[in-house]
Design a protein around this motif. Structure first.
Motif, PDB file in Angstrom:
ATOM      1  N   LEU A  73       0.868  -1.178   0.000  1.00  0.00           N
ATOM      2  CA  LEU A  73       0.000   0.000   0.000  1.00  0.00           C
ATOM      3  C   LEU A  73       0.899   1.221   0.000  1.00  0.00           C
ATOM      4  CD1 LEU A  73      -2.637   1.657   0.434  1.00  0.00           C
ATOM      5  CD2 LEU A  73      -2.391   1.181   2.883  1.00  0.00           C
ATOM      6  N   ARG A  74       0.685   2.109  -0.971  1.00  0.00           N
ATOM      7  CA  ARG A  74       1.523   3.289  -1.126  1.00  0.00           C
ATOM      8  C   ARG A  74       0.660   4.551  -1.128  1.00  0.00           C
ATOM      9  NH1 ARG A  74       6.587   1.976  -2.567  1.00  0.00           N
ATOM     10  NH2 ARG A  74       6.990   4.112  -3.231  1.00  0.00           N
ATOM     11  N   LEU A 113       3.567   2.606   2.770  1.00  0.00           N
ATOM     12  CA  LEU A 113       2.891   2.699   4.059  1.00  0.00           C
ATOM     13  C   LEU A 113       2.693   1.351   4.738  1.00  0.00           C
ATOM     14  CD1 LEU A 113       0.140   5.353   3.208  1.00  0.00           C
ATOM     15  CD2 LEU A 113       2.507   5.697   3.958  1.00  0.00           C
ATOM     16  N   ALA A 114       2.417   0.320   3.962  1.00  0.00           N
ATOM     17  CA  ALA A 114       2.142  -0.984   4.570  1.00  0.00           C
ATOM     18  C   ALA A 114       2.418  -2.087   3.569  1.00  0.00           C
ATOM     19  CB  ALA A 114       0.692  -1.067   5.051  1.00  0.00           C
ATOM     20  N   ALA A 138      -8.397   2.150   3.944  1.00  0.00           N
ATOM     21  CA  ALA A 138      -8.339   1.250   2.792  1.00  0.00           C
ATOM     22  C   ALA A 138      -7.662  -0.065   3.164  1.00  0.00           C
ATOM     23  CB  ALA A 138      -7.594   1.931   1.640  1.00  0.00           C
ATOM     24  N   LEU A 139      -6.621   0.027   3.989  1.00  0.00           N
ATOM     25  CA  LEU A 139      -5.936  -1.184   4.450  1.00  0.00           C
ATOM     26  C   LEU A 139      -6.888  -2.070   5.248  1.00  0.00           C
ATOM     27  CD1 LEU A 139      -3.400  -2.897   4.949  1.00  0.00           C
ATOM     28  CD2 LEU A 139      -2.827  -1.357   6.845  1.00  0.00           C
ATOM     29  N   PHE A 140      -7.712  -1.465   6.079  1.00  0.00           N
ATOM     30  CA  PHE A 140      -8.651  -2.281   6.861  1.00  0.00           C
ATOM     31  C   PHE A 140      -9.661  -2.964   5.947  1.00  0.00           C
ATOM     32  CE2 PHE A 140     -12.426  -3.150   9.385  1.00  0.00           C
ATOM     33  CZ  PHE A 140     -11.855  -3.876  10.426  1.00  0.00           C
ATOM     34  N   ASN A 141     -10.182  -2.249   4.963  1.00  0.00           N
ATOM     35  CA  ASN A 141     -11.112  -2.883   4.019  1.00  0.00           C
ATOM     36  C   ASN A 141     -10.456  -4.064   3.326  1.00  0.00           C
ATOM     37  OD1 ASN A 141     -13.273  -1.242   4.534  1.00  0.00           O
ATOM     38  ND2 ASN A 141     -13.302  -0.234   2.544  1.00  0.00           N
TER      39      ASN A 141
END
Length: 331
Positions: free
Chosen positions: A43-44, A97-98, A68-71
């Motif tokens: 994720l950027r 980011l992740a 968005a990461l949680f979704n």
């Protein structure tokens, strides 16, 4: 667990879920890169969608990306996968980011049933800029939402009426500042879509999602139209006793903002399943001096990352999203 390569269809489905997350002015400041050989999805941050005036530190950008990461995690659990998410703030690559490694569910680890339960809410959740009923949220529902925030390392505190009134004064202060700030107006106009553009937009806040003009009430409300002419949206009174909740984290660094985004989305999806309408107000958090005043002086702890408005009322309309092909690369 063994590394497994997932086909493009699976990864596309996960990103399609991820991009339904909320973000400031629906700017959708994210991109995804799936490395097939490693089974890792990055994720950027998309800094071309940053807001220098409203969000100079990229705090709100990180919160949107965290949501968005949680979704994505919810979507993976729904597909029977086990997502291993790692927050990776990197001074050498600040836009990364992740990293999420996807594992097949099995004997070693089962998919998270609680995450999977939230999946139907991803497409039901919309920001509502309409009045809510003067009906108090039951305490068990409040506690469930607070537990949801805690699961992601955040705190959700419902504001007492006196504190809610003070928060509304801060919002009003922020609104007055924006009216006098040409840069703020320009940034808002950049991310709103009027007329025919609203029907073809893939980002931003379209005119049909502005909601009615406020003729009374105390609920926080941002006029996305500003001084520009729009179609007649009508005017109505909003609630006089808005139910506001503050989402906070202990720290105030990029990793904390990403955690706040995940907690925010977990709360919003849980609220949606509980038939609550939701909206967000970040206006008082966009200025450092006002943000420092938002914390409850009696019981507040940590750093306030978002103010939520919750209640019973109409769900807002779906807002546009960028096609997955524009935000996902696969190598």
């Amino acid at each position: 667990m063994s590394v497994r390569q997932f086909d493009d269809r699976t990864v596309t489905a996960l990103v399609a879920d991820a991009v339904l997350a909320p973000s400031m002015h629906n700017a959708q400041p994210w991109s995804f890169h799936y490395m097939t050989a490693d089974g890792v999805l990055h994720l950027r941050a998309d800094l071309e969608r940053a807001m220098p005036r409203t969000d100079p530190d990229h705090r709100a950008l990180h919160i949107g990306c965290g949501a968005a990461l949680f979704n994505l995690r919810v979507g993976a659990a729904h597909l029977g996968l086990v997502p291993e998410a790692r927050l990776v703030p990197d001074a050498d690559d600040p836009q990364l980011l992740a990293a999420v490694r996807l594992w097949p569910g099995g004997a070693d680890a089962a998919p998270d049933a609680e995450l999977s339960r939230l999946y139907p809410a991803i497409r039901r959740r919309h920001t509502s800029r309409y009045p809510f009923a003067e009906l108090e949220i039951p305490q068990p529902v409040r506690e469930t939402l607070q537990e949801a925030a805690e699961r992601e390392g955040a705190e959700l505190a419902f504001a007492h009426p006196w504190h809610a009134d003070f928060l509304l004064e801060l919002v009003y202060d922020a609104e007055c500042r924006d009216v006098l700030d040409p840069a703020a107006r320009e940034e808002l106009e950049r991310w709103t879509r009027l007329g025919a553009d609203a029907d073809t937009a893939v980002d931003g806040v379209p005119e049909y999602a502005f909601g009615p003009r406020k003729s009374g009430g105390k609920a926080p409300w941002r006029d996305f139209a500003g001084r520009r002419p729009t179609t007649d949206r009508g005017a109505t009174a909003f609630e006089y006793v808005p139910q506001l909740a503050l989402l906070s984290t202990r720290g105030d660094e990029p990793a904390d903002w990403l955690r706040a985004g995940q907690a925010l989305e977990r709360v919003l999806l849980g609220a949606t399943l509980a038939d609550l309408a939701t909206s967000l107000t970040s206006h008082a958090l966009e200025s450092r001096d006002l943000r420092s005043l938002t914390q409850d002086p009696v019981s507040g702890t940590g750093q306030v990352q978002m103010v939520l408005r919750l209640g019973y009322g109409p769900q807002g309309p779906a807002t546009p999203r960028r096609p997955v092909r524009d935000v996902l690369t696969v190598t």
